[in-house]
Scaffold this motif. Structure first.
Motif, mmCIF file in Angstrom:
data_model
loop_
_atom_site.group_PDB
_atom_site.id
_atom_site.type_symbol
_atom_site.label_atom_id
_atom_site.label_comp_id
_atom_site.label_asym_id
_atom_site.label_seq_id
_atom_site.Cartn_x
_atom_site.Cartn_y
_atom_site.Cartn_z
ATOM 1 N N MET A 119 0.508 -1.287 -0.117
ATOM 2 C CA MET A 119 0.055 0.216 0.040
ATOM 3 C C MET A 119 0.651 1.462 0.212
ATOM 4 S SD MET A 119 -3.552 -0.443 0.316
ATOM 5 C CE MET A 119 -4.359 1.438 0.751
ATOM 6 N N LEU A 120 1.916 1.211 0.752
ATOM 7 C CA LEU A 120 2.812 2.639 1.151
ATOM 8 C C LEU A 120 3.754 2.481 0.037
ATOM 9 C CD1 LEU A 120 2.157 2.533 4.900
ATOM 10 C CD2 LEU A 120 1.338 3.833 3.292
ATOM 11 N N GLY A 121 4.573 1.521 -0.278
ATOM 12 C CA GLY A 121 5.695 1.232 -1.399
ATOM 13 C C GLY A 121 6.978 1.983 -0.158
ATOM 14 N N SER A 122 6.182 1.916 1.328
ATOM 15 C CA SER A 122 8.300 1.733 2.500
ATOM 16 C C SER A 122 7.719 1.449 2.888
ATOM 17 C CB SER A 122 8.196 3.620 2.308
ATOM 18 O OG SER A 122 8.704 3.205 3.925
ATOM 19 N N VAL A 130 19.252 -3.583 -6.570
ATOM 20 C CA VAL A 130 18.076 -4.100 -6.899
ATOM 21 C C VAL A 130 18.369 -4.533 -8.294
ATOM 22 C CG1 VAL A 130 15.963 -4.972 -6.363
ATOM 23 C CG2 VAL A 130 16.965 -3.827 -4.527
ATOM 24 N N LEU A 131 17.982 -6.056 -9.653
ATOM 25 C CA LEU A 131 18.613 -6.203 -10.731
ATOM 26 C C LEU A 131 17.024 -6.088 -11.158
ATOM 27 C CD1 LEU A 131 22.142 -7.545 -10.841
ATOM 28 C CD2 LEU A 131 21.468 -4.329 -10.291
ATOM 29 N N ARG A 132 16.961 -6.122 -12.168
ATOM 30 C CA ARG A 132 15.673 -6.244 -12.840
ATOM 31 C C ARG A 132 16.116 -7.090 -13.918
ATOM 32 N NH1 ARG A 132 12.361 -4.603 -17.445
ATOM 33 N NH2 ARG A 132 12.872 -2.282 -17.057
ATOM 34 N N ILE A 133 15.682 -7.837 -14.642
ATOM 35 C CA ILE A 133 16.180 -8.906 -15.283
ATOM 36 C C ILE A 133 15.215 -8.836 -16.879
ATOM 37 C CG2 ILE A 133 17.581 -11.316 -16.026
ATOM 38 C CD1 ILE A 133 18.692 -10.701 -13.304
ATOM 39 N N GLU A 134 15.022 -8.753 -17.900
ATOM 40 C CA GLU A 134 14.601 -9.337 -19.292
ATOM 41 C C GLU A 134 15.800 -9.619 -20.235
ATOM 42 O OE1 GLU A 134 12.646 -6.370 -20.985
ATOM 43 O OE2 GLU A 134 11.804 -5.517 -19.048
ATOM 44 N N GLY A 135 15.268 -10.629 -21.013
ATOM 45 C CA GLY A 135 16.271 -11.665 -22.028
ATOM 46 C C GLY A 135 17.500 -11.758 -21.793
ATOM 47 N N GLY A 136 17.831 -12.736 -20.431
ATOM 48 C CA GLY A 136 18.738 -13.104 -20.177
ATOM 49 C C GLY A 136 20.236 -11.777 -19.525
ATOM 50 N N LEU A 137 19.576 -10.424 -20.336
ATOM 51 C CA LEU A 137 20.186 -8.873 -19.344
ATOM 52 C C LEU A 137 19.824 -8.315 -18.520
ATOM 53 C CD1 LEU A 137 20.978 -8.327 -23.353
ATOM 54 C CD2 LEU A 137 22.641 -9.511 -20.775
ATOM 55 N N TRP A 145 35.691 -2.551 -3.433
ATOM 56 C CA TRP A 145 34.411 -3.238 -3.683
ATOM 57 C C TRP A 145 34.489 -4.206 -3.331
ATOM 58 C CZ3 TRP A 145 30.175 0.331 -3.724
ATOM 59 C CH2 TRP A 145 30.704 1.409 -4.058
ATOM 60 N N ARG A 146 33.738 -5.181 -2.295
ATOM 61 C CA ARG A 146 32.819 -6.135 -1.959
ATOM 62 C C ARG A 146 31.324 -6.442 -2.248
ATOM 63 N NH1 ARG A 146 35.747 -8.950 1.776
ATOM 64 N NH2 ARG A 146 37.400 -8.734 1.313
ATOM 65 N N LEU A 147 30.715 -7.393 -2.968
ATOM 66 C CA LEU A 147 29.284 -7.285 -3.285
ATOM 67 C C LEU A 147 29.160 -8.803 -2.205
ATOM 68 C CD1 LEU A 147 30.316 -4.965 -4.989
ATOM 69 C CD2 LEU A 147 27.994 -5.760 -5.913
ATOM 70 N N LEU A 148 28.274 -9.016 -1.584
ATOM 71 C CA LEU A 148 26.989 -10.181 -1.136
ATOM 72 C C LEU A 148 26.317 -10.285 -2.025
ATOM 73 C CD1 LEU A 148 27.487 -9.718 2.529
ATOM 74 C CD2 LEU A 148 29.324 -10.578 0.378
ATOM 75 N N PRO A 149 26.046 -11.566 -2.688
ATOM 76 C CA PRO A 149 24.345 -11.711 -3.218
ATOM 77 C C PRO A 149 23.244 -11.781 -1.660
ATOM 78 C CG PRO A 149 25.630 -13.224 -3.155
ATOM 79 C CD PRO A 149 26.546 -12.812 -2.608
ATOM 80 N N THR A 150 22.208 -11.041 -2.470
ATOM 81 C CA THR A 150 20.398 -10.972 -1.493
ATOM 82 C C THR A 150 19.826 -10.729 -2.938
ATOM 83 O OG1 THR A 150 19.960 -10.384 0.510
ATOM 84 C CG2 THR A 150 20.971 -8.496 -1.017
ATOM 85 N N SER A 151 18.427 -11.237 -2.023
ATOM 86 C CA SER A 151 17.363 -10.723 -3.187
ATOM 87 C C SER A 151 16.180 -9.798 -2.182
ATOM 88 C CB SER A 151 16.423 -11.832 -3.489
ATOM 89 O OG SER A 151 16.526 -13.033 -2.027
ATOM 90 N N ALA A 152 15.360 -9.072 -3.014
ATOM 91 C CA ALA A 152 14.353 -8.083 -2.683
ATOM 92 C C ALA A 152 13.468 -7.626 -3.719
ATOM 93 C CB ALA A 152 15.250 -6.928 -2.271
ATOM 94 N N GLU A 207 5.039 -11.467 -8.462
ATOM 95 C CA GLU A 207 4.367 -10.191 -9.102
ATOM 96 C C GLU A 207 3.995 -9.423 -8.608
ATOM 97 O OE1 GLU A 207 3.761 -13.521 -9.663
ATOM 98 O OE2 GLU A 207 5.220 -14.184 -11.559
ATOM 99 N N THR A 208 3.124 -9.306 -7.316
ATOM 100 C CA THR A 208 2.564 -9.194 -6.394
ATOM 101 C C THR A 208 3.265 -7.931 -5.382
ATOM 102 O OG1 THR A 208 2.495 -10.449 -5.288
ATOM 103 C CG2 THR A 208 0.798 -10.980 -6.657
ATOM 104 N N VAL A 209 4.859 -8.181 -5.669
ATOM 105 C CA VAL A 209 5.558 -7.705 -4.635
ATOM 106 C C VAL A 209 6.650 -6.467 -5.380
ATOM 107 C CG1 VAL A 209 7.264 -9.608 -4.467
ATOM 108 C CG2 VAL A 209 6.485 -7.777 -2.541
ATOM 109 N N GLU A 210 6.595 -7.150 -6.785
ATOM 110 C CA GLU A 210 8.269 -6.647 -7.476
ATOM 111 C C GLU A 210 8.288 -4.978 -7.422
ATOM 112 O OE1 GLU A 210 8.101 -7.584 -11.601
ATOM 113 O OE2 GLU A 210 6.273 -7.268 -12.082
ATOM 114 N N LEU A 211 9.279 -4.490 -7.982
ATOM 115 C CA LEU A 211 8.975 -3.165 -7.452
ATOM 116 C C LEU A 211 8.027 -2.578 -8.512
ATOM 117 C CD1 LEU A 211 13.043 -2.613 -6.929
ATOM 118 C CD2 LEU A 211 11.298 -2.048 -5.262
#
Length: 301
Positions: free
Chosen positions: A21-24, A271-278, A239-246, A106-110
């Motif tokens: 509802m709030l996006g936050s 946070v990454l959005r992927i389309e067509g393998g890219l 830089w050092r990066l750790l994998p996660t998901s949101a 589908e109901t929580v993606e950004l």
């Protein structure tokens, strides 16, 4: 009935509801805490044998509606996530807590959360309850204390707005885990980010990639625009990066060690959005929610 224990069983799904509802994330936490306090304060008004879940949803939804109207957070258009300075990510680990209801991408993606911020408060509530949660028109009307025709009308108008401003997603089973392709692309994104290389990064992204950084009102469209920023990243330090998901999307927690320092400090969350393998889009957030993701504040060298 142990009222407090029964209420806590619904806490996570109520939090996700408030977030949609709030996006936050922060606002959802604030509204939920007030809703649970209100439920406890007025527990004597709850009739034994009634639907506790619906009763709690009514309280939480009213809290969201009040906040939306109070802060007047409804943009005229959402061209990108840069138009929503309050937008925050939601940790997948919290979506997968024991006892939590199934939440599909589908109901929580950004993109979904951002798009529904366009809707008036009542329409937003109807859309979320009907299509994200699955309440019937009658159940939704009861929660919102309105009529079934009013709910159906609000849902029709909400759908029309989303169809106009956001392409409809293809029908598919709810996705609750990252695909092998997404995990592999995330690993490669992390490797190139830790050892910046313009050509290798260009091979991972679409030519029309978009990068936004809420709450900053900036939007970078296209690799040609983004490439110089990628080159500058190496100048800031290591830089050092750790994998996660949101939001059921691949994400990377990014830590920076400035020149001369010995510790990698939490810097941002991509946070990454992927389309067509890219990689089609990167939404970059600050490190404020690292604790919610169970991520450390720093990493040793």
């Amino acid at each position: 009935m142990d009222f407090q224990a029964a209420v806590q069983e619904h806490r996570r799904e109520l939090h996700v509801h408030c977030y949609r509802m709030l996006g936050s994330f922060d606002d959802a936490e604030e509204v939920l805490q007030e809703a649970l306090l209100r439920a406890w304060t007025h527990r004597d008004s709850f009739e034994p044998g009634s639907n506790l879940r619906a009763w709690l949803y009514r309280i939480a939804t009213n809290g969201c509606l009040d906040l939306i109207r109070q802060r007047q957070r409804r943009p005229e258009q959402v061209r990108s996530h840069a138009d929503l300075p309050w937008l925050q990510p939601y940790p997948d680990a919290m979506l997968d807590e024991p006892g939590a209801v199934v939440v599909g991408r589908e109901t929580v993606e950004l993109a979904f959360v951002a798009a529904i911020q366009l809707l008036p408060a009542q329409q937003r509530a109807v859309l979320v309850m009907r299509e994200a949660i699955g309440w019937s028109a009658a159940e939704t009307a009861a929660i919102l204390e309105t009529s079934v025709p009013a709910v159906n009308s609000a849902l029709q108008r909400a759908r029309a707005t989303l169809e106009r401003d956001r392409p409809s997603a293809e029908s598919s089973p709810p996705r609750t885990v990252l695909s092998a392709e997404e995990r592999d692309l995330l690993d490669r994104y992390i490797a190139v980010s830790e050892r910046p290389d313009r050509d290798r990064m260009a091979a991972l992204v679409r030519d029309d990639i978009r990068v936004t950084m809420p709450p900053q009102p900036v939007c970078y469209d296209g690799w040609a625009t983004l490439a110089p920023l990628h080159d500058l990243a190496a100048e800031h330090g290591d830089w050092r990066l750790l994998p996660t998901s949101a939001n059921r999307m691949p994400a990377a927690a990014c830590y920076l060690r400035p020149p001369g320092e010995s510790t990698f400090t939490a810097f941002k969350l991509d946070v990454l959005r992927i389309e067509g393998g890219l990689i089609a889009e990167v939404t970059t957030f600050g490190p404020e929610l690292f604790p919610a993701f169970a991520l450390p504040a720093s990493l040793s060298a």
